[in-house]
Structures are given as structure tokens and as C-alpha cells.
Scaffold this motif. Structure first.
Motif, short mmCIF file in Angstrom:
data_model
loop_
_atom_site.label_atom_id
_atom_site.label_comp_id
_atom_site.label_asym_id
_atom_site.label_seq_id
_atom_site.Cartn_x
_atom_site.Cartn_y
_atom_site.Cartn_z
N LEU A 87 5.47 1.93 -8.21
CA LEU A 87 5.12 3.15 -7.47
C LEU A 87 4.79 2.82 -6.02
O LEU A 87 5.12 3.57 -5.10
N ARG A 88 4.11 1.69 -5.80
CA ARG A 88 3.80 1.29 -4.43
C ARG A 88 5.06 1.03 -3.63
O ARG A 88 5.15 1.39 -2.45
N ARG A 90 7.86 2.39 -3.92
CA ARG A 90 8.55 3.65 -3.61
C ARG A 90 7.69 4.59 -2.77
O ARG A 90 8.09 5.73 -2.52
N ASN A 91 6.48 4.11 -2.39
CA ASN A 91 5.55 4.95 -1.63
C ASN A 91 5.30 6.28 -2.34
O ASN A 91 5.32 7.36 -1.72
N ALA A 92 5.06 6.20 -3.64
CA ALA A 92 4.85 7.39 -4.45
C ALA A 92 3.53 8.06 -4.08
O ALA A 92 2.59 7.39 -3.62
N TYR A 96 0.84 10.30 -8.69
CA TYR A 96 1.64 9.52 -9.63
C TYR A 96 0.86 8.31 -10.14
O TYR A 96 0.99 7.93 -11.31
N SER A 100 -0.06 7.60 -13.99
CA SER A 100 0.29 6.30 -14.57
C SER A 100 -0.93 5.61 -15.16
O SER A 100 -0.87 5.02 -16.24
#
Length: 292
Positions: A87-88, A90-92, A96, A100
Motif C-alpha cells: 500500500l505504501r 502505491r501511495n494508497a 486502506y 488492511s
């Protein structure tokens, strides 16, 4: 007066364990800007690590203690690598990460129920059950041990954060991950270390809590108390997490001693609501708008 001192001592004991749990929340929050609700699962696994190390492996207390701390630290790192790192990259959005974390917590709880079972388990006795008495005041040997271990662990953490190059990197990343990366700080390594430190403290807290009470898959629910303590002290502030935990533990035990033990959980959640209404940033936290 003796009753008040007795409850105060009990509060310091349980508050010190809350502090070990709360600093894990604050460490992750200060770096990644989200509340790691999977932390309760790591604490629960740490309690089981310690229990089976002492019962199935017949290890002495010190060895079981080290195994619980190391096992939880490794688990926390694995969670970060598997659940959060993608997630990091993808700069979510922060939402999110929270979803998670909740999914990881549910997974850990249910995998333990499926493999170990939901049965409550009790640690073998390590310390003499006879309390140390000072007049009308009695202090359990386990309570003293809990307080000493918690104080030493937190002191080591504060030294790492305040006096080492790694700690400097953690403090810099907590201010701005992007700026720290531009200045040459390996932020991925810092996050790796932060989760490791939080996991080690979670394992210590889980084993101490399991020794005082019992071990069961839902033991991670107790982290709601530590989360309240972290919010009370100020999420992202390690001193705030410690102060909030001690205050919460003291308030709970005094409530149980003078009113009823049935109200101790109610007091905790009422305190959370009041803090969110009156001072959302907590006692020592800084107001933020983008953290969740």
C-alpha cells in the motif's frame, strides 16, 4: 488512605503494561499516520509465544520472555511487509491501511482459534504468590516485576529514540517522510525498525498480561484500552502514550476499588469520548488534519 495507595500501586502496575502496548500504536502512527489495529493481534500472539515456550518447551522465564519478544517483533515486521508495504508503494489512502490492519487483526485471531483453539490458558506460576506487605498495603511480586520490566523496556526505547542515529532517523521521518528521504534517510528501513520495536514491546506486554490474567484469542481486545491511553496522551507522542497509560490504569483501579469493577471499562470509553470532544490531540499530541 491505605486503600487509595493500594489502588494507586495496582494502577501503576497495569498502566505500565498499557504503556508498552500504547507506544506501539504511537510509534506506527508517528511514522505512517494511521492507527495500526493489528497491534492487538501481535500482542495476543506474543502471549501465546510465551505460554507455549514455558509449557510445551519447558523454557525458563527469561528464555520464554526473549522468545515472546523476538517472535512478536518478527510477526510485526512480516505484517508490515505483507499488509502495508504494498500500500505504501502505491501511495494508497490512509483508509486502506486501516482496513488492511483490521483484516490482519481478524486473520490473526481466527487463525489462532482454528489452530490452537478458543480455550482460556493459564501461565504456570513463576513468582511466589505471597505478596510483599508494608503495613496494610500488599504488593504482588508479579506486579512489581511487571512494573520493573515495563520501566526498563520503555527506558531503552526512549534511549534509542533520543540518543541514537536510528532514533534520529525515526524522529526525522515522523516529521516528514518525504523530506527525510530527500536528506538521505532510508525511510523503508526506518519503518522496518519501527514495526520491529513495536512488535517487541507488544510481545513483552502480551506475556506480562497473560501471566497476570489468562491467555485467549480475544486478548487483543485489551489493546482498545492502550489505544484509548494513546489517544488520551496524544497519538504520535511516546511520552504522551506513557502518561496516558499510567493515568488510565490508575483511573481504572481507583474506579474498581471505590465504585465497582463493572464500571472500569465504562470509565475508559467515557474518557475517550471526553478527550475527543474537549482535546482531540490529547495531552501531549499536536493537532493534525490528515492523520487517521
Amino acid at each position: 488512605m491505605d486503600t487509595f495507595i493500594q489502588q494507586l500501586i495496582n494502577g501503576l502496575s497495569i498502566g505500565s503494561v498499557y504503556a508498552l502496548m500504547a507506544v506501539g500504536y504511537s510509534l506506527v502512527y508517528s511514522i505512517m499516520n494511521f492507527s495500526n489495529f493489528a497491534h492487538g493481534g501481535v500482542i495476543m500472539i506474543g502471549a501465546y509465544f510465551g505460554f507455549y515456550a514455558m509449557t510445551a518447551l519447558n523454557l525458563p522465564f527469561i528464555a520464554a520472555f526473549a522468545l515472546a519478544a523476538a517472535g512478536s517483533g518478527i510477526l510485526a515486521i512480516l505484517l508490515e511487509r505483507i499488509a502495508y508495504r504494498p500500500l505504501r508503494k502505491r501511495n494508497a489512502p490512509f483508509l486502506y491501511f486501516i482496513i488492511s490492519a483490521m483484516g490482519a487483526s481478524i486473520f490473526l485471531e481466527n487463525i489462532v482459534i482454528a489452530t490452537v483453539g478458543p480455550t482460556f490458558r493459564t501461565y504456570p506460576r513463576v513468582f511466589d504468590s505471597a505478596p510483599i506487605s508494608f503495613g496494610a498495603i500488599s504488593i504482588g511480586r508479579l506486579d512489581i516485576t511487571m512494573f520493573i520490566i515495563s520501566a526498563i523496556s520503555l527506558s531503552i526505547l526512549m534511549y534509542i529514540i533520543g540518543k541514537t542515529r536510528t532514533g534520529m532517523g525515526i524522529r526525522a521521518t515522523s516529521y516528514s517522510e518525504r523530506a527525510s528521504a530527500l536528506m538521505g534517510v532510508n525511510t523503508d528501513r526506518i519503518i522496518f525498525i519501527v514495526f520491529g520495536l513495536g512488535g517487541v514491546l507488544a510481545g513483552i506486554a502480551g506475556m506480562l498480561f497473560g501471566m497476570k490474567y489468562t491467555v485467549y484469542p480475544q486478548i487483543g481486545f485489551i489493546t482498545m484500552k492502550s489505544f484509548i491511553a494513546a489517544v488520551f496522551g496524544g497519538l504520535g507522542s511516546l511520552p504522551g502514550a506513557v502518561i496516558g497509560s499510567v493515568l488510565l490504569g490508575t483511573i481504572e483501579t481507583i474506579t474498581a476499588g471505590y465504585i465497582s469493577s463493572q464500571y472500569r471499562d465504562l470509565i475508559a470509553f467515557v474518557l475517550l469520548i471526553l478527550v475527543l470532544i474537549i482535546r482531540p490531540s490529547g495531552l501531549m499530541g499536536k493537532p493534525t488534519e490528515d492523520k487517521a
